[in-house]
Motif scaffolding. Sequence first.
Motif, short mmCIF file in Angstrom:
data_model
loop_
_atom_site.label_atom_id
_atom_site.label_comp_id
_atom_site.label_asym_id
_atom_site.label_seq_id
_atom_site.Cartn_x
_atom_site.Cartn_y
_atom_site.Cartn_z
N ALA A 110 10.10 3.09 0.77
CA ALA A 110 10.45 2.08 -0.23
C ALA A 110 9.70 2.33 -1.53
O ALA A 110 8.55 2.77 -1.53
N ARG A 111 10.34 2.00 -2.64
CA ARG A 111 9.75 2.20 -3.96
C ARG A 111 9.68 0.88 -4.71
O ARG A 111 10.67 0.16 -4.80
N TYR A 112 8.50 0.57 -5.23
CA TYR A 112 8.28 -0.68 -5.98
C TYR A 112 8.84 -0.53 -7.38
O TYR A 112 8.55 0.45 -8.09
N VAL A 113 9.68 -1.48 -7.80
CA VAL A 113 10.30 -1.44 -9.13
C VAL A 113 10.28 -2.83 -9.75
O VAL A 113 10.00 -3.83 -9.08
N SER A 167 0.85 -1.19 0.00
CA SER A 167 0.00 0.00 0.00
C SER A 167 0.88 1.25 0.00
O SER A 167 2.05 1.21 0.42
N VAL A 168 0.33 2.35 -0.45
CA VAL A 168 1.07 3.61 -0.45
C VAL A 168 1.48 3.98 0.96
O VAL A 168 2.60 4.47 1.20
N LYS A 169 0.59 3.73 1.92
CA LYS A 169 0.90 4.02 3.32
C LYS A 169 2.11 3.23 3.79
O LYS A 169 3.01 3.79 4.43
N LYS A 170 2.14 1.93 3.47
CA LYS A 170 3.26 1.10 3.89
C LYS A 170 4.55 1.51 3.18
O LYS A 170 5.63 1.54 3.79
#
Length: 325
Positions: free
Chosen positions: A190-193, A181-184
């Motif tokens: 951390a950035r999802y890639v 989630s954006v909150k987490k």
Amino acid sequence: MKPKVLVTSELPGDAISRLEAIADVKVHIGEHDLTKSQLIEQIQDKDAVISLLVNEIDKSVLQSAPNLKVVANYAVGFNNIDVDAATERNVVVTNTPDVLTEATADLAWALLLGIARRVPESDQFVRDGKFEGWKPNLLLGRSVHGKTLGVIGMGRIGEAVAKRAKGFDMEVLYYNRRQLSVKKENELNARYVGFEELLRSSDFISLHAPLTDESYHIIGKEELTMMKSSAYIINTSRGPLIDEGALVKALVDNVIAGAGLDVFEREPVLEPVLDQLPNVVLAPHVGSATIETRVEMANLAVDNVINVLKGLKAITPVNPEIVKK
């Protein structure tokens, strides 16, 4: 008549004493793990077993134990157990999640810092009597502060590792089956890639994915080649996530800078040459090896067994679809 329980190894703490209050308990004591044939022989009349990751609980083992109601694995992983076969036989399978999260995350960071700053080499250098005073080029390592950490597998342990990176002002990239989630993400900074972007961009990569058919050798020759030549890889999850032969070649040829390993592809057997390399830190699968954590794991495994034997729900079932009748 009391139910019968097999415990395949001595456990820390007093959890076994609590189990003995309600069951006849046989604990395997010895330097060597039970062989499969010994396990089959000893499990035949048992109602429950507390197993280790080294104990293969496959269909043949399960078939030899007609009274078996629960297999409590003394680990968070359970790839040593044929869960489908257990479910078919209405056998509950449990593990020990959560209680070892922080200890394993701590060790991942110990390995990361140890290999980056060449701590084991420095320790041996002093012990060998080679230290003759401060020198500008003595045992230079790599900085950790401000670098980029890539986390593969953002479950409980992955999140705990990422959380610790905030103290080093690191950028955190992560690859996971599902985006957080954006909150987490904001909490962890951390950035999802994508997988390849993580490999190419990270200075340190820490593996925390479960071992599945899809994740087997998720890091091989091709993936190691994508990494920076100055990058390090850390594995405290499962050994077969890395093609160990490809890793040794990459370390020998300086394709990557180094590795920190607590788990191995065919443990306890190591890939030839691995233990001779100066750019790897090795640990004997001690991710959860704190007194507090191992006692908590024993308590959880025993509590799972007690609950099932009393006709109650298991605390941490792997196959919760089983309804005890």
